[in-house]
Design a protein around this motif. Structure first.
Motif, PDB file in Angstrom:
ATOM      1  N   ILE A 101      46.206  35.691  46.699  1.00 53.93           N
ATOM      2  CA  ILE A 101      45.705  34.660  47.592  1.00 53.93           C
ATOM      3  C   ILE A 101      44.342  35.005  48.158  1.00 53.93           C
ATOM      4  O   ILE A 101      43.615  34.136  48.631  1.00 53.93           O
ATOM      5  N   TRP A 102      43.963  36.281  48.104  1.00 52.20           N
ATOM      6  CA  TRP A 102      42.686  36.725  48.661  1.00 52.20           C
ATOM      7  C   TRP A 102      41.981  37.668  47.695  1.00 52.20           C
ATOM      8  O   TRP A 102      42.642  38.538  47.110  1.00 52.20           O
ATOM      9  N   PRO A 103      40.728  37.500  47.441  1.00 46.97           N
ATOM     10  CA  PRO A 103      39.809  36.538  48.084  1.00 46.97           C
ATOM     11  C   PRO A 103      39.855  35.156  47.441  1.00 46.97           C
ATOM     12  O   PRO A 103      39.266  34.225  47.953  1.00 46.97           O
ATOM     13  N   ASN A 104      40.544  35.033  46.276  1.00 47.67           N
ATOM     14  CA  ASN A 104      40.670  33.739  45.626  1.00 47.67           C
ATOM     15  C   ASN A 104      42.130  33.483  45.305  1.00 47.67           C
ATOM     16  O   ASN A 104      42.916  34.421  45.039  1.00 47.67           O
ATOM     17  N   LEU A 105      42.496  32.231  45.303  1.00 47.43           N
ATOM     18  CA  LEU A 105      43.822  31.837  44.879  1.00 47.43           C
ATOM     19  C   LEU A 105      43.874  31.931  43.363  1.00 47.43           C
ATOM     20  O   LEU A 105      43.055  31.345  42.660  1.00 47.43           O
ATOM     21  N   GLY A 106      44.830  32.685  42.839  1.00 48.67           N
ATOM     22  CA  GLY A 106      44.898  32.858  41.410  1.00 48.67           C
ATOM     23  C   GLY A 106      45.836  33.970  41.023  1.00 48.67           C
ATOM     24  O   GLY A 106      46.883  34.166  41.656  1.00 48.67           O
ATOM     25  N   ILE A 107      45.471  34.738  39.997  1.00 53.83           N
ATOM     26  CA  ILE A 107      46.283  35.853  39.531  1.00 53.83           C
ATOM     27  C   ILE A 107      45.416  37.085  39.369  1.00 53.83           C
ATOM     28  O   ILE A 107      44.202  37.007  39.241  1.00 53.83           O
ATOM     29  N   GLU A 108      46.073  38.249  39.371  1.00 57.50           N
ATOM     30  CA  GLU A 108      45.435  39.531  39.104  1.00 57.50           C
ATOM     31  C   GLU A 108      46.238  40.258  38.050  1.00 57.50           C
ATOM     32  O   GLU A 108      47.477  40.111  37.988  1.00 57.50           O
ATOM     33  N   THR A 109      45.552  41.027  37.215  1.00 58.98           N
ATOM     34  CA  THR A 109      46.228  41.781  36.164  1.00 58.98           C
ATOM     35  C   THR A 109      45.868  43.255  36.287  1.00 58.98           C
ATOM     36  O   THR A 109      44.970  43.645  37.045  1.00 58.98           O
ATOM     37  N   GLY A 110      46.538  44.044  35.482  1.00 55.72           N
ATOM     38  CA  GLY A 110      46.146  45.433  35.338  1.00 55.72           C
ATOM     39  C   GLY A 110      45.021  45.536  34.324  1.00 55.72           C
ATOM     40  O   GLY A 110      44.178  44.637  34.208  1.00 55.72           O
ATOM     41  N   ALA A 111      45.001  46.604  33.557  1.00 54.26           N
ATOM     42  CA  ALA A 111      43.938  46.816  32.574  1.00 54.26           C
ATOM     43  C   ALA A 111      43.981  45.758  31.484  1.00 54.26           C
ATOM     44  O   ALA A 111      45.056  45.254  31.127  1.00 54.26           O
TER      45      ALA A 111
END
Length: 640
Positions: A56-66
């Motif tokens: 949700i921070w700093p952008n709404l979306g997704i995060e991944t690993g490598a």
């Protein structure tokens, strides 16, 4: 108060809705969409390691690993990054639409290999097999960011260039619309800032060319380009302007030591403005205006990039050039520390000859070197792997002209050679500037071929070998009054105010290990003639010479006294060679006696033969022999 409560309630509700939406985000769908669109657009495989998680921070979306991106066709790794985050438009998401707004790649390692596959694979609008573009773009993004990236460039020659601290932002609202890239990096430890803008990314990576502007800065370097460019094939054409400063930024980016230049040759400032035509193999600068400090050169220059070193070729013209080596130039022929005379022993650095190759013509209205004033000059500079050949096609210097060539060879040490022919040269200025010897005033012709080696001026001057010839017209020898010395047999006719007037001096010489050897000097003058032989030490700046003058008329006519000139260039010593005088007089007496004996013999023969007036002894002898032979023949026949 009620409005405040209502606003606070709305904000709380919005947060609750966002939190709920966060856990309802289709992260797998977003990750899969990113992978599919990336592969469709570039032909490369994008692999996401580990689970994708909502953010949700700093952008709404997704995060991944490598993550890992392959070469086209699934080959070697092109990029590997520590993490990837993808932002989406939450307003579009609430409306049921998935729109990617930002992509951030953290700590990527990018490898560019020989062959150009890593950099040249096209980005397609509709897939890897298509080069067409339309309103349905391959992708669009409000902003893409690379943080703390590293780039490794592997050269075809086995070299490796590393770029670190890559921080770049890309704005691409529409794939077939304008885009902008801005950021910085460190190349060979040198910080660099870059801004690139183009009218269309799709067009730039397709088969055509697009409007492009580029700005680059690093230390004292700033450069800009505005024109047209494309990637298939790679090339650009437009206006190039660059301020290279003192070459600190350029040298750091290239990973080489900053060259030490003379004033007037770019020591303090170098700027270039030209119409540029750029390909992977060369950079052509047409109508170039190049400023080196206060000097300006105009012409066309091409820089070839497909060899072991950049190769500069072309033709440049200039007005009045002012080039001053300053104290460094003075060190070449002046004293070492402590004020002792002699050539400098400071090492001469010619490493800069290995930076580029060159085939460049230069014409100048005049050249002021600080010590020499040269007139119209036309040169050709040919530099090949640290060997520089300067061909002098025209050089008006020292009131005369010079042609020939000079070679400076930096391959495995330093060697230099010269093959020069000068006519109507002001010898006094020439000797004063080149040899620090200013006692001979005349115009003359000279030929010289010389070769030397060594890493300092002292070593070079002591190693010289070669030869040549000279002919000086009417002039004056300062510091020595030969006529006064002969007439008075007094060596005090030297020093300031003393001089010898002459009509001509001729001779040839050879040079052996820094010593000029002359054995046939001839000097003619209104009051005397002279011959000379001896040595002049170029390396040691020494004199060991013997003049034999003879007064022709006036007081002391017939006097011939050898004069010895010894010592150093800056402190010559003159002396009468009395032993030589005795030997010279004895020789003259012997010659005179020989002439008298020969004349007496001739007179005796003529008296015995009874030669007629005007008849030579030889003819009289032949006549006598013929007469005696006839008389003998008559006796033999019994007719006498």
């Amino acid at each position: 108060m009620r409005w405040i409560i209502r606003i606070a309630g709305v904000l709380v509700l919005a947060v609750v809705l966002l939190m709920g939406a966060l856990f309802l985000l289709p992260v797998d769908r977003i990750a899969g969409l990113a992978e599919a669109r990336f592969e469709a657009a570039t032909g490369r495989t994008l692999s996401v390691e580990g689970d994708a998680r909502p953010a949700i921070w700093p952008n709404l979306g997704i995060e991944t690993g490598a993550i890992e991106i392959s070469e086209p066709g699934g080959g070697e790794t092109f990029l590997r990054a520590e993490a990837l985050s993808v932002g989406v438009d939450w307003r579009a998401l609430i409306g049921g639409e998935l729109r990617i707004t930002e992509v951030t790649v953290d700590g990527p390692d990018i490898t560019l290999r020989p062959g150009g596959d890593s950099a040249a694979a096209p980005i397609n609008a509709t897939g890897p097999a298509s080069n067409s573009t339309n309103s349905q773009t391959a992708f669009s993004i409000d902003r893409a960011v690379i943080r703390d990236g590293r780039v490794t460039i592997l050269g075809t020659d086995g070299s490796t260039t590393r770029i670190t601290g890559v921080n770049v932002g890309l704005t691409l609202p529409e794939f077939d619309g304008p885009f902008e890239l801005e950021g910085g990096a460190e190349v060979n430890g040198q910080a660099m800032d870059l801004r690139l803008a183009a009218s269309s990314l799709a067009g730039l990576m397709g088969d055509g060319a697009e409007d492009v502007s580029l700005n680059l800065s690093a230390d004292d370097l700033s450069a800009s380009f505005a024109g047209r460019a494309g990637l298939e094939p790679l090339g650009a054409s437009g206006r190039l302007e660059a301020d290279l400063g003192r070459l600190a930024g350029v040298s750091a980016l290239a990973g080489i030591a900053r060259p030490e230049l003379s004033a007037g040759m770019g020591r303090d400032a170098i700027t270039i403005a030209a119409d540029a035509d750029i390909t992977t193999d060369q950079v052509a600068l047409l109508g170039a205006a190049i400023r080196l400090d206060q000097n300006r050169l105009d012409g066309d220059v091409t820089i070839a990039l497909n060899g072991p070193r950049p190769r500069i070729s072309g033709a440049l013209a200039a007005g009045a050039l002012v080039i001053d080596g300053g104290e460094d130039a003075e060190a070449g022929g002046a004293a070492d520390e402590g004020g002792s005379s002699g050539w400098s022993t400071e090492p001469i650095d010619v490493s800069g000859l290995g930076a580029v190759d060159m085939d460049l013509s230069l014409a100048a209205a005049s050249i002021d070197t600080g010590t020499s004033q040269l007139g119209r000059t036309r040169l050709n500079l040919a530099l090949d792997d640290r060997r520089l050949v300067t061909t002098i096609r025209e050089l008006n210097a020292y009131d005369g002209s010079v042609v020939g060539n000079i070679v400076v060879n930096g391959r495995g040490g330093l060697s230099a050679s010269a093959d020069l022919n000068g006519s109507a040269i002001a010898i006094s200025r020439l000797f004063a500037e080149l040899l620090d010897f200013d006692r001979l005033i005349a115009l003359g012709d000279m030929e010289i071929q010389v070769l030397g080696s060594g890493n300092s001026m002292n070593a070079l001057m002591n190693s010289l070998n070669g030869g040549g010839s000279f002919r000086f017209g009417a002039g004056e020898l300062l510091g020595l009054d030969l006529v006064g010395m002969l007439r008075n047999l007094d060596t005090s006719f030297v020093g300031e105010g003393a001089s010898t007037i002459f009509d001509e001096i001729t001779g040839t010489f050879r040079i052996e290990n820094g010593v000029v050897i002359n054995e046939n000097l001839r000097m003619t003058a209104p009051l005397f003639n002279a011959t000379g032989s001896g040595q002049v030490g170029l390396g040691g700046q020494t004199l060991n010479y013997r003049l034999v003058p003879k007064i022709l008329q006036g007081e002391g006519a017939g006097i011939s006294v050898p004069v010895k000139i010894t010592g150093t260039w800056d402190n010559p010593k003159f002396g009468l060679d009395m032993a030589g005088l005795i030997n010279e007089n004895a020789r003259e007496e012997i010659e005179a006696a020989k002439d008298r004996v020969e004349q007496q013999l001739k007179d005796k023969v003529q008296e015995e033969l009874g030669t007629a007036a005007g008849q030579s002894a030889e003819d009289a002898l032949k006549e006598k022999l013929k007469e005696e032979a006839g008389r003998g023949l008559l006796n033999l026949l019994g007719r006498n």
